[in-house]
Design a protein around this motif. Structure first.
Motif, PDB file in Angstrom:
ATOM      1  N   HIS A  23     -11.594  14.120  -3.437  1.00  0.00           N
ATOM      2  CA  HIS A  23     -10.264  13.511  -3.567  1.00  0.00           C
ATOM      3  C   HIS A  23      -9.914  12.634  -2.359  1.00  0.00           C
ATOM      4  O   HIS A  23      -8.906  11.940  -2.374  1.00  0.00           O
ATOM      5  CB  HIS A  23      -9.200  14.607  -3.719  1.00  0.00           C
ATOM      6  N   GLY A  24     -10.720  12.658  -1.343  1.00  0.00           N
ATOM      7  CA  GLY A  24     -10.408  11.932  -0.116  1.00  0.00           C
ATOM      8  C   GLY A  24     -10.486  10.426  -0.255  1.00  0.00           C
ATOM      9  O   GLY A  24     -11.174   9.888  -1.130  1.00  0.00           O
ATOM     10  N   LEU A  25      -9.800   9.730   0.621  1.00  0.00           N
ATOM     11  CA  LEU A  25      -9.793   8.262   0.622  1.00  0.00           C
ATOM     12  C   LEU A  25     -11.009   7.684   1.321  1.00  0.00           C
ATOM     13  O   LEU A  25     -11.489   6.600   0.976  1.00  0.00           O
ATOM     14  CB  LEU A  25      -8.495   7.775   1.292  1.00  0.00           C
ATOM     15  N   THR A  45      -4.024  -4.755  -9.013  1.00  0.00           N
ATOM     16  CA  THR A  45      -3.708  -3.354  -8.754  1.00  0.00           C
ATOM     17  C   THR A  45      -4.980  -2.546  -8.511  1.00  0.00           C
ATOM     18  O   THR A  45      -5.933  -2.643  -9.282  1.00  0.00           O
ATOM     19  CB  THR A  45      -2.950  -2.745  -9.955  1.00  0.00           C
ATOM     20  N   HIS A  46      -4.975  -1.739  -7.425  1.00  0.00           N
ATOM     21  CA  HIS A  46      -6.112  -0.888  -7.090  1.00  0.00           C
ATOM     22  C   HIS A  46      -5.617   0.547  -6.926  1.00  0.00           C
ATOM     23  O   HIS A  46      -4.730   0.816  -6.103  1.00  0.00           O
ATOM     24  CB  HIS A  46      -6.789  -1.369  -5.807  1.00  0.00           C
ATOM     25  N   LEU A  47      -6.193   1.463  -7.712  1.00  0.00           N
ATOM     26  CA  LEU A  47      -5.730   2.853  -7.758  1.00  0.00           C
ATOM     27  C   LEU A  47      -6.881   3.789  -7.396  1.00  0.00           C
ATOM     28  O   LEU A  47      -7.894   3.835  -8.100  1.00  0.00           O
ATOM     29  CB  LEU A  47      -5.213   3.179  -9.162  1.00  0.00           C
ATOM     30  N   PHE A  48      -6.713   4.550  -6.320  1.00  0.00           N
ATOM     31  CA  PHE A  48      -7.746   5.461  -5.848  1.00  0.00           C
ATOM     32  C   PHE A  48      -7.332   6.909  -6.140  1.00  0.00           C
ATOM     33  O   PHE A  48      -6.265   7.349  -5.705  1.00  0.00           O
ATOM     34  CB  PHE A  48      -7.974   5.272  -4.344  1.00  0.00           C
ATOM     35  N   ASN A  49      -8.150   7.628  -6.892  1.00  0.00           N
ATOM     36  CA  ASN A  49      -7.881   9.027  -7.247  1.00  0.00           C
ATOM     37  C   ASN A  49      -6.478   9.222  -7.819  1.00  0.00           C
ATOM     38  O   ASN A  49      -5.724  10.086  -7.370  1.00  0.00           O
ATOM     39  CB  ASN A  49      -8.065   9.940  -6.032  1.00  0.00           C
ATOM     40  N   ASN A  92     -15.840  12.210 -10.285  1.00  0.00           N
ATOM     41  CA  ASN A  92     -15.986  13.241 -11.316  1.00  0.00           C
ATOM     42  C   ASN A  92     -15.699  14.649 -10.810  1.00  0.00           C
ATOM     43  O   ASN A  92     -15.366  15.537 -11.592  1.00  0.00           O
ATOM     44  CB  ASN A  92     -17.403  13.197 -11.901  1.00  0.00           C
ATOM     45  N   SER A  93     -15.837  14.872  -9.504  1.00  0.00           N
ATOM     46  CA  SER A  93     -15.619  16.206  -8.939  1.00  0.00           C
ATOM     47  C   SER A  93     -14.166  16.444  -8.537  1.00  0.00           C
ATOM     48  O   SER A  93     -13.834  17.522  -8.045  1.00  0.00           O
ATOM     49  CB  SER A  93     -16.531  16.424  -7.725  1.00  0.00           C
ATOM     50  N   ASP A  94     -13.320  15.445  -8.715  1.00  0.00           N
ATOM     51  CA  ASP A  94     -11.903  15.548  -8.349  1.00  0.00           C
ATOM     52  C   ASP A  94     -11.101  15.918  -9.593  1.00  0.00           C
ATOM     53  O   ASP A  94     -10.906  15.086 -10.478  1.00  0.00           O
ATOM     54  CB  ASP A  94     -11.424  14.217  -7.767  1.00  0.00           C
ATOM     55  N   TYR A  95     -10.634  17.162  -9.666  1.00  0.00           N
ATOM     56  CA  TYR A  95      -9.935  17.604 -10.874  1.00  0.00           C
ATOM     57  C   TYR A  95      -8.587  16.936 -11.046  1.00  0.00           C
ATOM     58  O   TYR A  95      -7.988  16.982 -12.126  1.00  0.00           O
ATOM     59  CB  TYR A  95      -9.775  19.128 -10.879  1.00  0.00           C
ATOM     60  N   ILE A  96      -8.063  16.276 -10.009  1.00  0.00           N
ATOM     61  CA  ILE A  96      -6.779  15.591 -10.131  1.00  0.00           C
ATOM     62  C   ILE A  96      -6.906  14.314 -10.953  1.00  0.00           C
ATOM     63  O   ILE A  96      -6.008  13.953 -11.709  1.00  0.00           O
ATOM     64  CB  ILE A  96      -6.190  15.293  -8.734  1.00  0.00           C
ATOM     65  N   CYS A  97      -8.024  13.617 -10.825  1.00  0.00           N
ATOM     66  CA  CYS A  97      -8.167  12.331 -11.520  1.00  0.00           C
ATOM     67  C   CYS A  97      -9.275  12.328 -12.573  1.00  0.00           C
ATOM     68  O   CYS A  97      -9.492  11.305 -13.224  1.00  0.00           O
ATOM     69  CB  CYS A  97      -8.417  11.201 -10.515  1.00  0.00           C
ATOM     70  N   CYS A  98      -9.968  13.437 -12.774  1.00  0.00           N
ATOM     71  CA  CYS A  98     -11.157  13.428 -13.631  1.00  0.00           C
ATOM     72  C   CYS A  98     -10.841  13.164 -15.101  1.00  0.00           C
ATOM     73  O   CYS A  98     -11.736  12.766 -15.858  1.00  0.00           O
ATOM     74  CB  CYS A  98     -11.929  14.734 -13.478  1.00  0.00           C
ATOM     75  N   SER A  99      -9.598  13.352 -15.545  1.00  0.00           N
ATOM     76  CA  SER A  99      -9.278  13.120 -16.958  1.00  0.00           C
ATOM     77  C   SER A  99      -9.431  11.653 -17.344  1.00  0.00           C
ATOM     78  O   SER A  99      -9.515  11.333 -18.536  1.00  0.00           O
ATOM     79  CB  SER A  99      -7.847  13.587 -17.265  1.00  0.00           C
ATOM     80  N   TYR A 100      -9.461  10.755 -16.356  1.00  0.00           N
ATOM     81  CA  TYR A 100      -9.664   9.341 -16.667  1.00  0.00           C
ATOM     82  C   TYR A 100     -11.033   9.075 -17.269  1.00  0.00           C
ATOM     83  O   TYR A 100     -11.246   8.049 -17.923  1.00  0.00           O
ATOM     84  CB  TYR A 100      -9.484   8.485 -15.406  1.00  0.00           C
ATOM     85  N   THR A 101     -11.985   9.966 -17.049  1.00  0.00           N
ATOM     86  CA  THR A 101     -13.337   9.736 -17.542  1.00  0.00           C
ATOM     87  C   THR A 101     -13.545  10.264 -18.960  1.00  0.00           C
ATOM     88  O   THR A 101     -14.635  10.127 -19.510  1.00  0.00           O
ATOM     89  CB  THR A 101     -14.372  10.395 -16.607  1.00  0.00           C
ATOM     90  N   GLU A 102     -12.513  10.861 -19.566  1.00  0.00           N
ATOM     91  CA  GLU A 102     -12.642  11.333 -20.941  1.00  0.00           C
ATOM     92  C   GLU A 102     -12.701  10.140 -21.881  1.00  0.00           C
ATOM     93  O   GLU A 102     -11.872   9.246 -21.834  1.00  0.00           O
ATOM     94  CB  GLU A 102     -11.457  12.231 -21.313  1.00  0.00           C
ATOM     95  N   ALA A 151       0.841  -1.193   0.000  1.00  0.00           N
ATOM     96  CA  ALA A 151       0.000   0.000   0.000  1.00  0.00           C
ATOM     97  C   ALA A 151       0.876   1.243   0.000  1.00  0.00           C
ATOM     98  O   ALA A 151       1.870   1.314   0.736  1.00  0.00           O
ATOM     99  CB  ALA A 151      -0.919  -0.002   1.222  1.00  0.00           C
ATOM    100  N   LEU A 152       0.508   2.236  -0.814  1.00  0.00           N
ATOM    101  CA  LEU A 152       1.296   3.452  -0.972  1.00  0.00           C
ATOM    102  C   LEU A 152       0.408   4.672  -0.731  1.00  0.00           C
ATOM    103  O   LEU A 152      -0.673   4.790  -1.320  1.00  0.00           O
ATOM    104  CB  LEU A 152       1.885   3.526  -2.388  1.00  0.00           C
ATOM    105  N   ARG A 153       0.859   5.560   0.145  1.00  0.00           N
ATOM    106  CA  ARG A 153       0.068   6.756   0.449  1.00  0.00           C
ATOM    107  C   ARG A 153       0.339   7.852  -0.573  1.00  0.00           C
ATOM    108  O   ARG A 153       1.299   7.799  -1.354  1.00  0.00           O
ATOM    109  CB  ARG A 153       0.404   7.278   1.845  1.00  0.00           C
ATOM    110  N   GLY A 154      -0.498   8.900  -0.508  1.00  0.00           N
ATOM    111  CA  GLY A 154      -0.302  10.073  -1.342  1.00  0.00           C
ATOM    112  C   GLY A 154       0.365  11.189  -0.565  1.00  0.00           C
ATOM    113  O   GLY A 154       1.077  10.964   0.422  1.00  0.00           O
TER     114      GLY A 154
END
Length: 397
Positions: free
Chosen positions: A353-355, A215-219, A299-309, A135-138
């Motif tokens: 963006h929270g866990l 592999t599990h990737l959150f935000n 969708n409201s997290d601008y850090i990861c929202c590009s994945y939904t394009e 497990a890896l933190r941000g």
């Protein structure tokens, strides 16, 4: 993840503070998740995707708290917060991953605790439960570690790559070690935010070697200068093609003559496509569909929202360029991940963006397969694009 302020306190007050701590497991942890019991011998809870997602997210939270415990000198004390996030699930801390630049904990390996499980009459490890989880933190917004966290954030922002970080090498070595010890099918890697960026790139590095780890990737981070420049380049190329298509007929005649020459030499469009696809093939030893990371975005997290394009336009172009459309579709589908999208309407950034959201009781996810432009870009180098047949690679160990 924001961290609370600390204060001096007596032992009795410290115990009370731990009970009310906002990051104590019983305060902010999942409510409806039970620890493994003898019933798991028949029907494992780990076969439930919601249960697995919840537990893995809790393990990442534990890594945040390992670093907070270290900063507050609680690591070996009874009021340490981190252990409460893995003990209920019958896991134990096997190793912490240390950033040599500042001594901070950025990751941890948690292993199945057979002794603790046996004490609760869980005689064997439940089906689907990994033997080890990396497990890896941000980014942790506290002064002892924020400088190094931000350095890696900026590294990704500039280059969309984390391979130059010391954390990448430490995580890759650790994951290889547990995969060799337990077998890659019994190992899982997970991360949140910056940690998800590391998990994705470390998992991809192993996949190129034929080692496929769940592999599990959150935000995960999705916005970078490098990606923006590629987008600009793609738009410029598209505009240039449109301009060429509107040139006078003389130019078209020249273009047609050139194409006829290519066909006469035995190549034509099919040969050009074959050469282009061959150049994109980085590792011919990797089979199609062997490594499919799970990606969780809001969708409201601008850090990861590009994945939904959507990748529909890019897929359409690929199919036009391929001689055999069916093979083109098969290859495009190969570069995929399981993308889980959550949207509760407009949310504040810290909430989106929270866990903690990933183990909430009212969580509703939408699964989108093979539909993300960014995923296709990130994973395409793993897969052959010129054939619909899988190429045999090294078996999972």
């Amino acid at each position: 993840m924001a961290s609370p302020d600390t204060a001096e306190s007596t032992p009795a007050a410290a115990a009370t503070e731990e009970e009310a701590h906002p990051y104590a497991f019983h305060v902010s942890g999942p409510r409806n998740v039970i620890s493994p019991n003898w019933r798991d011998l028949i029907n494992s809870s780990w076969k439930d995707g919601n249960y697995k997602r919840t537990v893995v997210a809790c393990f990442i939270q534990a890594v945040y708290l390992l670093e907070l415990d270290r900063q507050e000198n609680k690591s070996n004390k009874e009021n340490a917060l981190a252990p409460k996030w893995w003990i209920p699930f019958k896991y134990k801390l096997a190793q912490t991953l240390i950033d040599e630049r500042d001594g901070s904990i950025f990751g941890a390996i948690l292993e199945w605790d057979r002794s603790a499980a046996m004490a609760d009459l869980v005689l064997i490890r439940p089906s689907g439960a990994p033997r080890a989880v990396l497990a890896l933190r941000g980014t942790l917004l506290k002064s002892p570690t924020i400088r190094r966290d931000i350095e890696d954030d900026l590294r990704f922002l500039a280059w969309e790559s984390l391979k130059g970080s010391v954390r990448f090498n430490v995580a890759l070595k650790a994951l290889k070690s547990v995969a060799e010890s337990y077998g890659s099918s019994n190992v899982c890697i997970a991360g949140h935010s910056l940690g998800a960026g590391f998990a994705l790139q470390v998992g991809k590095a192993l996949a190129k070697e034929g080692i496929y780890v769940e592999t599990h990737l959150f935000n995960p981070p999705s916005v970078s200068v490098a990606m923006s420049l590629r987008n600009i380049g793609e738009k410029a190329e598209f505009a240039w093609k449109r301009i060429k298509s509107m040139l006078p007929s003389g130019s078209e005649t020249t273009g047609n003559s050139s194409m006829e020459g290519e066909k006469a030499s035995g190549g034509g469009a099919g040969f050009k496509s074959w050469v282009a696809n061959l150049n994109r093939l980085k590792n011919p030893g990797v089979g199609i569909g062997k490594w499919v990371p799970h990606i969780y975005v809001n969708n409201s997290d601008y850090i990861c929202c590009s994945y939904t394009e959507s990748d529909q336009v890019e897929k359409s172009n690929e199919e036009k360029e391929n001689v055999n459309p069916k093979k083109g579709k098969a290859a495009a589908a190969a570069a995929a991940a399981k993308l889980f999208v959550m949207s509760k309407g407009k949310q504040k950034f810290l909430e989106a963006h929270g866990l903690e959201q990933w183990w909430s009781d009212d969580l509703q996810l939408q699964l989108a397969l093979h539909d993300s432009k960014l995923i296709s870009r990130q994973l395409r180098s793993l897969y052959p694009m010129s054939t619909g047949q899988p190429i045999q690679g090294n078996p999972s160990r």
